[in-house]
Design a protein around this motif. Structure first.
Motif, PDB file in Angstrom:
ATOM      1  N   UNK A 118       0.831  -1.209   0.000  1.00 13.07           N
ATOM      2  CA  UNK A 118       0.000   0.000   0.000  1.00 13.07           C
ATOM      3  C   UNK A 118       0.861   1.253   0.000  1.00 13.07           C
ATOM      4  N   UNK A 119       2.005   1.213   0.709  1.00 13.19           N
ATOM      5  CA  UNK A 119       2.933   2.342   0.681  1.00 13.19           C
ATOM      6  C   UNK A 119       3.462   2.545  -0.739  1.00 13.19           C
ATOM      7  N   UNK A 120       3.775   1.437  -1.400  1.00 15.99           N
ATOM      8  CA  UNK A 120       4.296   1.476  -2.767  1.00 15.99           C
ATOM      9  C   UNK A 120       3.272   2.124  -3.696  1.00 15.99           C
ATOM     10  N   UNK A 121       2.013   1.716  -3.568  1.00 15.56           N
ATOM     11  CA  UNK A 121       0.957   2.272  -4.408  1.00 15.56           C
ATOM     12  C   UNK A 121       0.760   3.759  -4.133  1.00 15.56           C
ATOM     13  N   UNK A 122       0.706   4.100  -2.855  1.00 19.52           N
ATOM     14  CA  UNK A 122       0.484   5.488  -2.461  1.00 19.52           C
ATOM     15  C   UNK A 122       1.633   6.379  -2.909  1.00 19.52           C
ATOM     16  N   UNK A 123       2.853   5.916  -2.660  1.00 13.33           N
ATOM     17  CA  UNK A 123       4.022   6.708  -3.013  1.00 13.33           C
ATOM     18  C   UNK A 123       4.154   6.922  -4.504  1.00 13.33           C
ATOM     19  N   UNK A 124       3.931   5.870  -5.273  1.00  9.41           N
ATOM     20  CA  UNK A 124       4.073   6.000  -6.724  1.00  9.41           C
ATOM     21  C   UNK A 124       3.019   6.945  -7.290  1.00  9.41           C
ATOM     22  N   UNK A 125       1.823   6.960  -6.670  1.00  6.10           N
ATOM     23  CA  UNK A 125       0.751   7.822  -7.168  1.00  6.10           C
ATOM     24  C   UNK A 125       1.110   9.297  -7.042  1.00  6.10           C
ATOM     25  N   UNK A 126       1.692   9.684  -5.892  1.00  7.64           N
ATOM     26  CA  UNK A 126       1.976  11.106  -5.772  1.00  7.64           C
ATOM     27  C   UNK A 126       3.338  11.494  -6.336  1.00  7.64           C
ATOM     28  N   UNK A 127       4.297  10.558  -6.379  1.00  5.05           N
ATOM     29  CA  UNK A 127       5.594  10.901  -6.963  1.00  5.05           C
ATOM     30  C   UNK A 127       5.502  11.016  -8.483  1.00  5.05           C
ATOM     31  N   UNK A 128       4.727  10.119  -9.107  1.00  8.11           N
ATOM     32  CA  UNK A 128       4.548  10.209 -10.556  1.00  8.11           C
ATOM     33  C   UNK A 128       3.845  11.516 -10.924  1.00  8.11           C
ATOM     34  N   UNK A 129       2.855  11.895 -10.108  1.00  5.20           N
ATOM     35  CA  UNK A 129       2.171  13.167 -10.373  1.00  5.20           C
ATOM     36  C   UNK A 129       3.129  14.343 -10.198  1.00  5.20           C
ATOM     37  N   UNK A 130       4.036  14.238  -9.216  1.00  9.25           N
ATOM     38  CA  UNK A 130       4.989  15.323  -8.968  1.00  9.25           C
ATOM     39  C   UNK A 130       5.856  15.592 -10.191  1.00  9.25           C
ATOM     40  N   UNK A 131       6.223  14.519 -10.911  1.00 13.56           N
ATOM     41  CA  UNK A 131       7.027  14.678 -12.123  1.00 13.56           C
ATOM     42  C   UNK A 131       6.246  15.450 -13.177  1.00 13.56           C
ATOM     43  N   UNK A 132       4.985  15.050 -13.372  1.00  8.99           N
ATOM     44  CA  UNK A 132       4.161  15.730 -14.369  1.00  8.99           C
ATOM     45  C   UNK A 132       3.869  17.174 -13.956  1.00  8.99           C
ATOM     46  N   UNK A 133       3.659  17.380 -12.650  1.00 13.40           N
ATOM     47  CA  UNK A 133       3.392  18.738 -12.156  1.00 13.40           C
ATOM     48  C   UNK A 133       4.595  19.639 -12.388  1.00 13.40           C
ATOM     49  N   UNK A 134       5.801  19.093 -12.206  1.00 15.68           N
ATOM     50  CA  UNK A 134       7.019  19.866 -12.441  1.00 15.68           C
ATOM     51  C   UNK A 134       7.105  20.290 -13.901  1.00 15.68           C
ATOM     52  N   UNK A 135       6.748  19.399 -14.800  1.00 10.68           N
ATOM     53  CA  UNK A 135       6.783  19.723 -16.226  1.00 10.68           C
ATOM     54  C   UNK A 135       5.834  20.868 -16.559  1.00 10.68           C
ATOM     55  N   UNK A 136       4.696  20.915 -15.848  1.00  5.96           N
ATOM     56  CA  UNK A 136       3.674  21.921 -16.139  1.00  5.96           C
ATOM     57  C   UNK A 136       3.809  23.168 -15.270  1.00  5.96           C
ATOM     58  N   UNK A 137       4.785  23.160 -14.385  1.00  6.59           N
ATOM     59  CA  UNK A 137       4.993  24.323 -13.530  1.00  6.59           C
ATOM     60  C   UNK A 137       3.958  24.472 -12.435  1.00  6.59           C
TER      61      UNK A 137
END
Length: 203
Positions: A118-137
């Motif tokens: 569950x930690x793996x699922x939770x962490x990947x969900x917000x870290x992957x979004x963080x990458x996309x958010x960085x791209x979009x500023x």
């Protein structure tokens, strides 16, 4: 879930401590690494059945985790500091359930595995979004000043700290607590995925 509410209460104290610590010349990364060593000590203590010692070391690890950010804000925030902070936090979050599994594999191994998943699922969900958010500023400070876009959820740092402290205080309840929190984390991960999809689908 409670991070955004807790941050305004604890940040002023942490920031004052960060400014005091800055006068000593200690670097934020040194505090991060020191806290990580303490966190590993907590895992070793729990795996050895020294639960009260584990409780104290978990609390100290989390104090260091708050102080490194406060110290960085008082001196200079760096990408390396942000990277070490989030990476070593994940190592610590994985080490505590593993420690309980080592301490009593018959009772704790399966719930520990579910919690780690569950930690793996939770962490990947917000870290992957963080990458996309960085791209979009994109940015937010709802969970405090972070090095990346921190997508909120039901299971965040505050809840995880409380969970680990309860587990150390009530080790016989580890399995029940692990199963319950794993369920919360999976729901949180699902919600984060849906929020991420809606946010990124806007173009």
């Amino acid at each position: 879930m409670f991070d955004a509410r807790i941050r305004p209460l604890i940040d002023p104290l942490l920031n004052r401590l960060g400014h005091l610590l800055a006068r000593t010349g200690v670097s934020p990364n040194a505090v991060t690494l020191f806290g990580f060593v303490i966190g590993l000590g907590a895992a070793v203590a729990i795996a050895s059945g020294l639960f009260l010692l584990g409780f104290v070391l978990i609390a100290l690890n989390r104090l260091a985790d708050g102080l490194d950010g406060a110290l960085a804000r008082a001196t200079q925030k760096t990408d390396l500091g942000g990277y070490l902070d989030i990476t070593l936090d994940f190592f610590f979050y994985g080490a505590i359930p593993l420690a309980f599994a080592i301490q009593d594999p018959t009772t704790n191994a399966l719930p520990a595995a579910a919690l780690l998943c569950s930690f793996y699922a939770n962490g990947s969900a917000f870290l992957a979004f963080a990458i996309m958010a960085e791209r979009r500023g994109l940015s937010t400070d709802k969970q405090g000043a972070k090095s990346l876009y921190y997508l909120g959820g039901l299971a965040e740092g505050t809840e995880t700290i409380v969970l680990f402290l309860l587990m150390a205080l009530l080790p016989s309840w580890f399995a029940t607590l692990a199963w319950a929190f794993a369920a919360v984390c999976f729901v949180s991960a699902g919600a984060r995925v849906m929020i991420g999809v809606k946010s990124l689908d806007r173009g």
